[in-house]
Design a protein around this motif. Structure first.
Motif: not given
Length: 263
Positions: A37-40, A48-51, A57-58, A63-66
């Protein structure tokens, strides 16, 4: 042309409809790829918390991040091997003779066997693939192939799979890692014990009254008590509606720590 149909310029101006796969599929694609998860998170330039919230799906990215996240997931999906039947016709053809000795790494000695594979991480050449195909059909085992080609056994198995010579190497796919549940630091109910309107949307009337009270000189903490929201929420709203007054000046100096704002 049908007048009811949009022109191609209108279609292009609409932009793509970005739809991320379900959270379970997002996690499955990442784990099949073998990425942490940290690599992504690092690849998408988020913490990492945002990822973790995106993957579960929380929380929805902008738009740019999606767009960046969707492109990465699609790349995982496109490059992961899929199950299919071997090329039986190719298996019945005469084996391709091994490449010349100069193009094939020499047999490793016992000393070389313990060392890091010489060709680890390098792209496979066509000569190496031809040699691998012929040697495997002749009965050479995977460990011996790995030594002779200077590759890891895992790399040899995946290449044999891509050449349609062995089934999908499921044992090389990492087991799903359980994700620890992270407790929430607070709840809406907790926030509303001290700020009754926390997380409530702002109405047009609220914005108008807030601007008026700010212009009348009510300070930021006074507006917080009057509107039942924390100072961060009031400060963010004052900046959004371009309010004028002492509290607006306080808001510009307050910062961006607004946790209960519905903009």
């Amino acid at each position: 042309m049908d007048a009811h149909l949009p022109s191609h310029h209108e279609l292009l101006s609409q932009g793509p409809q970005l739809q991320l796969p379900p959270p379970s599929e997002r996690r499955e694609l990442r784990e099949l790829w073998g990425a942490k998860l940290e690599e992504v998170a690092k690849a998408l330039k988020v913490d990492p918390a945002t990822m973790s919230a995106w993957e579960a799906g929380q929380h929805t990215a902008d738009a740019a991040g999606t767009y960046s996240y969707l492109r990465l997931l699609n790349a995982f999906r496109d490059q992961l091997p899929t199950g299919h039947e071997p090329d039986w016709a190719a298996l019945r053809t005469t084996p391709t003779p091994p490449a010349p000795a100069a193009a094939i790494p020499a047999q490793a000695t016992a000393e070389h066997t313990a060392a890091k594979p010489a060709r680890r991480g390098a792209s496979w050449t066509q000569d190496e693939k031809d040699y691998l195909r012929a040697a495997f059909r002749d009965g050479t085992a995977v460990p011996e192939l790995a030594v002779s080609l200077g590759r890891s056994e895992r790399s040899v198995r995946w290449t044999l799979y891509h050449l349609r010579l062995i089934p999908f190497p499921a044992d090389d796919v990492p087991d799903p890692r359980p994700k620890a549940e992270k407790p929430k630091a607070y709840t809406v109910e907790d926030k509303r014990k001290t700020h009754p309107n926390a997380y409530a949307p702002w109405s047009t009337e609220d914005d108008k009254l807030l601007a008026e009270r700010c212009a009348q000189g009510v300070p930021l903490d006074g507006l917080s008590r009057e509107f039942g929201r924390n100072k961060g929420g009031i400060a963010a709203r004052l900046k959004k509606i371009n309010a004028v007054g002492p509290a607006a000046k306080e808001a510009r100096e307050y910062g961006e720590d607004d946790h209960d704002v519905a903009l």
